[in-house]
Each structure stands twice: as C-alpha cells, then as structure tokens.
Write an enzyme that holds these catalytic residues in place. Sequence first.
Site, PDB file in Angstrom:
ATOM      1  N   ASN B  77      -0.498  38.540  59.779  1.00 40.45           N
ATOM      2  CA  ASN B  77      -0.510  39.900  60.116  1.00 40.45           C
ATOM      3  C   ASN B  77       0.590  40.571  59.318  1.00 40.45           C
ATOM      4  O   ASN B  77       1.793  40.277  59.330  1.00 40.45           O
ATOM      5  CB  ASN B  77      -0.183  40.021  61.872  1.00 40.45           C
ATOM      6  CG  ASN B  77      -0.430  41.355  62.405  1.00 40.45           C
ATOM      7  OD1 ASN B  77      -0.281  42.406  61.838  1.00 40.45           O
ATOM      8  ND2 ASN B  77      -0.973  41.174  63.511  1.00 40.45           N
ATOM      9  N   ASP B  78      -0.010  41.796  58.853  1.00 39.82           N
ATOM     10  CA  ASP B  78       0.931  42.761  57.997  1.00 39.82           C
ATOM     11  C   ASP B  78       2.031  43.463  58.803  1.00 39.82           C
ATOM     12  O   ASP B  78       3.269  43.738  58.303  1.00 39.82           O
ATOM     13  CB  ASP B  78       0.019  43.549  57.125  1.00 39.82           C
ATOM     14  CG  ASP B  78      -1.050  42.981  56.198  1.00 39.82           C
ATOM     15  OD1 ASP B  78      -0.445  41.843  55.599  1.00 39.82           O
ATOM     16  OD2 ASP B  78      -2.103  43.490  55.883  1.00 39.82           O
ATOM     17  N   HIS B 166     -12.823  39.309  65.007  1.00 43.44           N
ATOM     18  CA  HIS B 166     -11.452  38.583  64.397  1.00 43.44           C
ATOM     19  C   HIS B 166     -10.660  38.432  65.921  1.00 43.44           C
ATOM     20  O   HIS B 166     -11.035  38.915  66.895  1.00 43.44           O
ATOM     21  CB  HIS B 166     -10.856  39.381  63.650  1.00 43.44           C
ATOM     22  CG  HIS B 166     -10.071  40.626  64.243  1.00 43.44           C
ATOM     23  ND1 HIS B 166     -10.663  41.851  64.322  1.00 43.44           N
ATOM     24  CD2 HIS B 166      -8.964  40.891  64.496  1.00 43.44           C
ATOM     25  CE1 HIS B 166      -9.845  42.700  65.204  1.00 43.44           C
ATOM     26  NE2 HIS B 166      -8.638  42.069  64.984  1.00 43.44           N
ATOM     27  N   GLN B 168      -6.448  36.926  67.140  1.00 43.95           N
ATOM     28  CA  GLN B 168      -4.950  36.614  66.439  1.00 43.95           C
ATOM     29  C   GLN B 168      -4.574  35.475  67.298  1.00 43.95           C
ATOM     30  O   GLN B 168      -5.026  34.895  67.967  1.00 43.95           O
ATOM     31  CB  GLN B 168      -4.304  38.203  66.996  1.00 43.95           C
ATOM     32  CG  GLN B 168      -4.880  39.386  66.530  1.00 43.95           C
ATOM     33  CD  GLN B 168      -3.823  40.422  66.592  1.00 43.95           C
ATOM     34  OE1 GLN B 168      -2.442  40.145  66.280  1.00 43.95           O
ATOM     35  NE2 GLN B 168      -4.216  41.485  67.330  1.00 43.95           N
ATOM     36  N   HIS B 281      -5.247  28.712  76.947  1.00 40.33           N
ATOM     37  CA  HIS B 281      -4.138  28.226  77.571  1.00 40.33           C
ATOM     38  C   HIS B 281      -4.231  26.807  77.519  1.00 40.33           C
ATOM     39  O   HIS B 281      -5.307  26.280  78.014  1.00 40.33           O
ATOM     40  CB  HIS B 281      -3.743  28.818  78.830  1.00 40.33           C
ATOM     41  CG  HIS B 281      -3.059  30.155  79.083  1.00 40.33           C
ATOM     42  ND1 HIS B 281      -2.711  30.696  80.177  1.00 40.33           N
ATOM     43  CD2 HIS B 281      -2.794  30.861  78.017  1.00 40.33           C
ATOM     44  CE1 HIS B 281      -2.258  31.654  80.121  1.00 40.33           C
ATOM     45  NE2 HIS B 281      -2.160  32.059  78.688  1.00 40.33           N
ATOM     46  N   LYS B 314     -11.868  49.740  85.046  1.00 36.55           N
ATOM     47  CA  LYS B 314     -11.233  49.710  86.291  1.00 36.55           C
ATOM     48  C   LYS B 314      -9.722  49.940  85.818  1.00 36.55           C
ATOM     49  O   LYS B 314      -9.160  49.566  84.914  1.00 36.55           O
ATOM     50  CB  LYS B 314     -11.176  47.940  86.774  1.00 36.55           C
ATOM     51  CG  LYS B 314      -9.934  47.583  87.679  1.00 36.55           C
ATOM     52  CD  LYS B 314      -9.948  48.330  89.176  1.00 36.55           C
ATOM     53  CE  LYS B 314      -8.941  48.095  89.830  1.00 36.55           C
ATOM     54  NZ  LYS B 314      -8.875  48.907  91.173  1.00 36.55           N
ATOM     55  N   PHE B 315      -9.164  50.823  86.426  1.00 31.10           N
ATOM     56  CA  PHE B 315      -7.716  51.270  86.203  1.00 31.10           C
ATOM     57  C   PHE B 315      -6.642  50.450  87.218  1.00 31.10           C
ATOM     58  O   PHE B 315      -6.949  50.517  88.203  1.00 31.10           O
ATOM     59  CB  PHE B 315      -7.642  52.884  86.416  1.00 31.10           C
ATOM     60  CG  PHE B 315      -8.101  53.556  85.442  1.00 31.10           C
ATOM     61  CD1 PHE B 315      -7.554  53.887  84.371  1.00 31.10           C
ATOM     62  CD2 PHE B 315      -9.535  54.131  85.626  1.00 31.10           C
ATOM     63  CE1 PHE B 315      -8.125  54.527  83.421  1.00 31.10           C
ATOM     64  CE2 PHE B 315     -10.207  55.032  84.833  1.00 31.10           C
ATOM     65  CZ  PHE B 315      -9.389  55.016  83.611  1.00 31.10           C
ATOM     66  N   MET B 316      -5.951  49.517  86.278  1.00 29.46           N
ATOM     67  CA  MET B 316      -5.034  48.579  87.270  1.00 29.46           C
ATOM     68  C   MET B 316      -3.641  49.517  86.966  1.00 29.46           C
ATOM     69  O   MET B 316      -2.926  49.634  85.794  1.00 29.46           O
ATOM     70  CB  MET B 316      -4.754  47.364  86.390  1.00 29.46           C
ATOM     71  CG  MET B 316      -5.938  46.571  86.564  1.00 29.46           C
ATOM     72  SD  MET B 316      -5.895  45.622  88.209  1.00 29.46           S
ATOM     73  CE  MET B 316      -7.215  44.527  87.742  1.00 29.46           C
TER      74      MET B 316
HETATM   75  O1  LIG Z   1      -2.172  43.801  66.894  1.00 29.73           O
HETATM   76  P1  LIG Z   1      -3.181  44.564  66.841  1.00 29.73           P
HETATM   77  O2  LIG Z   1      -4.485  44.407  67.332  1.00 29.73           O
HETATM   78  O3  LIG Z   1      -2.636  45.934  66.037  1.00 29.73           O
HETATM   79  O4  LIG Z   1      -2.580  45.326  68.396  1.00 29.73           O
HETATM   80  C1  LIG Z   1      -3.140  45.270  69.751  1.00 29.73           C
HETATM   81  O5  LIG Z   1      -2.792  43.865  70.220  1.00 29.73           O
HETATM   82  C2  LIG Z   1      -1.626  43.933  70.479  1.00 29.73           C
HETATM   83  C3  LIG Z   1      -1.317  42.288  71.030  1.00 29.73           C
HETATM   84  O6  LIG Z   1      -1.983  42.310  72.402  1.00 29.73           O
HETATM   85  C4  LIG Z   1      -0.850  45.003  71.379  1.00 29.73           C
HETATM   86  O7  LIG Z   1       0.560  44.625  71.267  1.00 29.73           O
HETATM   87  C5  LIG Z   1      -1.071  46.061  70.836  1.00 29.73           C
HETATM   88  O8  LIG Z   1      -0.659  47.243  71.960  1.00 29.73           O
HETATM   89  C6  LIG Z   1      -2.693  46.334  70.601  1.00 29.73           C
HETATM   90  O9  LIG Z   1      -2.652  47.572  70.145  1.00 29.73           O
HETATM   91  O1  LIG Z   2      -7.354  55.298  94.750  1.00 28.70           O
HETATM   92  P1  LIG Z   2      -7.689  56.159  93.418  1.00 28.70           P
HETATM   93  O2  LIG Z   2      -7.000  57.233  92.804  1.00 28.70           O
HETATM   94  O3  LIG Z   2      -9.250  56.563  93.623  1.00 28.70           O
HETATM   95  O4  LIG Z   2      -7.855  55.076  92.261  1.00 28.70           O
HETATM   96  C1  LIG Z   2      -6.787  54.905  91.446  1.00 28.70           C
HETATM   97  O5  LIG Z   2      -5.814  54.120  92.156  1.00 28.70           O
HETATM   98  C2  LIG Z   2      -5.853  52.908  92.773  1.00 28.70           C
HETATM   99  C3  LIG Z   2      -4.559  52.336  93.087  1.00 28.70           C
HETATM  100  O6  LIG Z   2      -3.668  52.292  92.140  1.00 28.70           O
HETATM  101  C4  LIG Z   2      -6.502  51.895  91.787  1.00 28.70           C
HETATM  102  O7  LIG Z   2      -6.997  50.824  92.394  1.00 28.70           O
HETATM  103  C5  LIG Z   2      -8.046  52.647  91.036  1.00 28.70           C
HETATM  104  O8  LIG Z   2      -8.506  51.643  90.050  1.00 28.70           O
HETATM  105  C6  LIG Z   2      -7.500  53.635  90.434  1.00 28.70           C
HETATM  106  O9  LIG Z   2      -8.444  54.348  89.685  1.00 28.70           O
END
Ligand SMILES: O=P(O)(O)O[C@H]1O[C@H](CO)[C@@H](O)[C@H](O)[C@H]1O
Ligand SMILES: O=P(O)(O)O[C@H]1O[C@H](CO)[C@@H](O)[C@H](O)[C@H]1O
Lengths: 351, 351
Positions: B77-78, B166, B168, B281, B314-316
Amino acid sequence: TGTDTEREHQHLRYNPLRDTWVLVSAHRMKRPWSGQVEKEEEDQVPQHDPNNPLCPGNTRANGEVNPDYNNTFVFENDFPALQPNAPDPGYNQHPLFQSKAARGVCKVMCFHPWSDVTLPLMTLPDIIKVIDKWAELMVDLGSTYPWVQIFENKGAMMGCSNPHPHCQVWASNFLPNEATLSDRCQREYLKTHGEPLLLQYAKMEAERRERVVVQNADWLAVVPYWATWPFQTLLLPRRHVQRLTNLTAQEREGLASIMKRLLTKYDNLFQISFPYSMGWHGAPTGPYLKEDQFHWQLHAHYYPPLLRSAGVRKFMVGYEMLAQEQRDLTPEQVIHLGNSITATYAIYKHR
Amino acid sequence: TGTDTEREHQHLRYNPLRDTWVLVSAHRMKRPWSGQVEKEEEDQVPQHDPNNPLCPGNTRANGEVNPDYNNTFVFENDFPALQPNAPDPGYNQHPLFQSKAARGVCKVMCFHPWSDVTLPLMTLPDIIKVIDKWAELMVDLGSTYPWVQIFENKGAMMGCSNPHPHCQVWASNFLPNEATLSDRCQREYLKTHGEPLLLQYAKMEAERRERVVVQNADWLAVVPYWATWPFQTLLLPRRHVQRLTNLTAQEREGLASIMKRLLTKYDNLFQISFPYSMGWHGAPTGPYLKEDQFHWQLHAHYYPPLLRSAGVRKFMVGYEMLAQEQRDLTPEQVIHLGNSITATYAIYKHR
Ligand SMILES: O=P(O)(O)O[C@H]1O[C@H](CO)[C@@H](O)[C@H](O)[C@H]1O
Ligand SMILES: O=P(O)(O)O[C@H]1O[C@H](CO)[C@@H](O)[C@H](O)[C@H]1O
C-alpha cells in the site's frame, strides 16, 4: 521527544473508558481521495413546514397534534425500538442462542419551535431550557429504568431524516453494552488509582492543554487522547458530578455556553452545519440510584463523521470493523487545525 | 412459542463471539424513510483503465509499474497505516495516556486483471487463485506477525475508492481489539463447554436450518443469531480448521463455490453490486504458531451496510454508538426475505 515521535509515526493509544486500543497514523490524511463524496447541503429549511411532524401545531403519524410549543417539546417515538410491555422471549437457553427481554421507551425531544436553527444558533436561555428538560427526563425515566440514553443524530450523514432540531431519549430495562463497559472501566480505575477516572483525566488535560478545544469555569471539552473519530470530543464537568440531574444552575449555564462554543467551532471548521452523533453518559439510574456510583463522572461524547472536508467522511470499515479502529491524524493535529477556528460567533450561519 | 415472540417483539440477543448484546426490533423496517439515499451506481467501469493504478501494466503513485498479471497481484500500500519500522513512542506512561509501538505492513491484493468483474462474477478457478494467494500471504506475513487481517471493502458506500476488484492485507505486531476479544470468547467457551464455540455453532445451525443462507459439503453461511448489520453473514467451515493455511484443496474448491453463491445472492437481493466489508478471522500467528489454539475456528464475517433497498442503508449512529447496536428486522426475517433470491446465477450483472 515521545510526543514528536507520536505525532510523526504510527502508534497505538489506549482508551481507558472502553479498555480498547486505537491505531493512530499521523500522515494518512495526505493520501489522495477519489472515493465517495457526500452531498453537501440539504434544501433550504423553512422555519415552519406544515408537513414536518416535529413543528408546533402539526399532526403526527399517529394522528396526535403537536402543541404550539415555545421551547422544548417531548413526545413518544411513533416507531419505537423499545416498548414498555415487550414479552419475555424466555431465559436459560443454549449458551449460543441466548435472548433476553428488552423493555423501555423511546422519546423524541424537539429543542426549539423553529426548524431552521441548531443548538449553536440558539440563545443561551434556550439552550438552558434544553438542558433542564434533559435533566427532567432523566429524573422521570431514571426513576425506574437503569439506563436512559440521551442522544442526538445531527445531519443526513448521521441517519437523521428530519432537519428540525431534536434529540432522542431511549430508556431501557437493561444496561446497554457501552454503559456496562464504561461502568466497569471507571469502577476498576477508581479501585486501582483511588480517584474517578474522568475527574483525574479532566484535571490532567486542563494542565497539559494540548488537547483542549474550549473551556470555562465549570467545563472542559477535549479531543480525547484516545479519540477514534477524527474530530471526536469529550465534554467534561470540572467538579465531580455523577448525573445530569446533579448539575447546579451555574453549571447548567456554563454547559449551555460551552456547548454553544464547541458546536460553533464545529460549524466553522468546514463552514457547514456540522454533522455528528452525540450522547450523555452518567451513572446508571433506577435500581442503581441506591448504590454507590462514586466511580462515575458525567460526560458527553461527540462523534462527527467527517475527515477532510464537508464532503469527505472517515469510513470506519474493513480494518476498523474486523480488527481495530484507526485514525488518520493525531488528536494534537486536530487541535492545531482547529486553533484558528473561532468559537465565539458563527461564521457559518445555517442558511 | 419463544420463536414467534422473538419474531414479533423487541428483545436482546447475545453475541458469544464478542460478549455483547444486540437489540433486535422486528418491525422497525416499517417506519417511513425520508432520510439520506445513497447514489446507486458509479459510472460504467471499463475493463481496463489506463489511469487506474490497480490495472496491469499501469504506473502507481510511487513510480512502480504493475506487471501484466493474469490472476492475482499483490503490492505494498502506497499510504500504509502500518509500517515495519515505526519507532517506539515509549512505554510505562500514565495510565490515562498510554501508547505503544504499532508496526506492520499493509498490502493490496488485486483479484483479477479486469476492473469490471467482482468475486461473484469470476470463475471458480479464478476464485481459487484468490484463496490460494490469501493462504500464501498468511504463511509469509504470519511467520512473524501475530495478526494478519485480510479484508475487503467493496463499494463506494464502504469507503472503497477504486472499483477494481481487490482486498487489503494488514499485518501487525499486535493483536487488534477484535482479535483479542474473539480469542478470549472462543478460549472461554472451550474451557466451559468442552467444544470450540464455532464448531458447535455451525453444527447447530446446520440442524436448525432457519438461519442458513447457503451451504455445501464443507462450508456453511448463516445470518448469525446475533447479527448486528441487517444482512450480516458468517461463513464457517464444517471441519475444525484453525487457519486459512490449513484448508485442503477440496475445502478451497468448496470455499470458492460457496463464496460465489453467497455473493451472487447478495448481488441479486437488490440487483446491484452489493456493498460490504468482509474479513477473515483465524487463530493468531507469529509467536502464537507454537501455542495451542484448539479453541479457534476459522471464519469470515460479511458486514453489508444496506437495509431496505440499494439506496437506503442502516445507520449505526447515536444509540448504536453510545449505547448498543440495534437492528430493525430479525435474522430469521432476513432468511425469509432471501429465500426467493437465487444463488446459482447472477440476475444482476455488473453493468
Ligand atoms: O485503505 P483505503 O481503501 O484507502 O481506506 C479505506 O479502508 C481503510 C481500512 O478499513 C479505512 O481506514 C479508510 O477509512 C477507508 O477509506
Ligand atoms: O430513530 P431514527 O432517527 O429514525 O433513526 C436513526 O437513529 C437510530 C438510533 O441511533 C438508528 O437505529 C437508525 O438506524 C437511524 O436511522
């Protein structure tokens, strides 16, 4: 010096609140970015939108009509992830297939009647009303529920689907993972070192100064030594305070002021309404109200997703999900970047 | 029955590989979504792009010229997050300001000379070459490094900035958090229950069948009972295998086949090239090669970000980051959704 070495090269830093390590790389911001760029701005947000279920006087999904509220307004989430009467799935199962009852309530709290403001654009008296309402909800829900999670998802990038300024409050009959972990770490620290972890930490950061973003008589906001998100901050009271409910009137004023300054600085960094998820952690409640929680110190975490600009986020993906969180600049570099950014007035104004 | 209760209501499920809980809500998919929608497709990807540093014969950022490779191709990796000679930041510091040396190497591995294919669109012999190269890298890097993380970020949504197929490979002089946690959980499970955790789990899932996505004589892919991402899967060998390097020729063939079927199913679900982060893993390497690692079972995790459609992820975020991971449908509902999706040929073809 050790510090120069840290600034220039990869190293690991320990997060004593989560008992984990973060991989810190100082120069990864330099790599060229040809990946995903976020949409920068939503459409103009009107002060009042007759179709927005969070605005005063409007009708929500369940047919209820919002009052003509003047400051904060709290209601039950129409699509709650937690409900008070969820049945028990049955205990004592196979160790690989264990489930438990999850009961609770999910509330939504509007910060202000207008859709076109955010916390940093609100007046101090209006921010104090938000803090007072947080404390009130902690008293109400915390009287029975062991954990009450106040959190704000701000910005479309953080899954927020409504521009109206609001947060959520989810109370549960269980201690969530992060609460359990933080409780354990703070408890063990007190046992080993004789002082609450975050009380000692705030004192040391106030002395060292190299990671302080903003401070006042009662509060301190730092990019923690172990920050994982590029612009992550930790907001701490100087006094030993276990819960939001224990803040004095003066501390609430100081909190409103430091929040306004911190969030103004965030907005000014890339000249946008800065996205983040934030939340409060304090000593557990419900049955824990009767127990000694001296090891706990109240604090708020701010987790912003951005890395390089308003459009380029930090992706916590492959290596981070499978192995370990990794950051592309040191916390001290963030302070350096942010030093020229004003915290006193908004350069960026929300439209 | 307990299962119906689980399907219909909120509950918690235990993740025995991480010693955490996930909040499972069965009906949250129903809530209306007016939030962020992802850009669905990149531009047409040409088979060979003279400006893409991953294509055969092209010149990379550091001036090196890629060979005219025919199957896989590995290079450094560069912009590495880990380097072999990073200096020691100094040990024995204050408990709140602990740092450690992080040394290692970051490699990039191209799967195929063409930019317009992905693993599910490759032939079985070509996928076997990828698996063989993975095993080769595990031998090389694993001879000294305790952890070698193979991972693939697929799709712009997962931070992948290059459409060329690809993955990594990051090798480190330390066990990352996730490796440490998984090691501890598997070790304790063996001690308490007398059988390796994932060996027992695979057997039980094969019997129960309700969470199996695809299987063959040597492999099983399930939506784990404790899945956090909506379409998360766990890929497991049926035999007790500690590392990728221990797979027989037949198991490698079976792995190529099940990967192709699993990923074809993913692509067919929303008829797009399905984004995910995945990684392997297995038992730790380097100094651990000499130790007993009977508790370990090789496995791959797939973490796709999508929830409802090609455009809605899905927003975590807030609750998940501050309190506990939460999912909006049960793992069994995923299987139900996926049952009609074919795994044998690609409905979706990459452009
Ligand atoms: O190494 P990349 O493909 O440039 O970068 C991607 O993978 C990495 C490893 O999960 C992350 O840290 C970077 O935020 C993501 O953009
Ligand atoms: O409750 P909301 O605003 O609809 O939803 C948002 O917040 C939640 C709690 O962090 C998350 O589970 C959802 O994925 C996100 O979209």
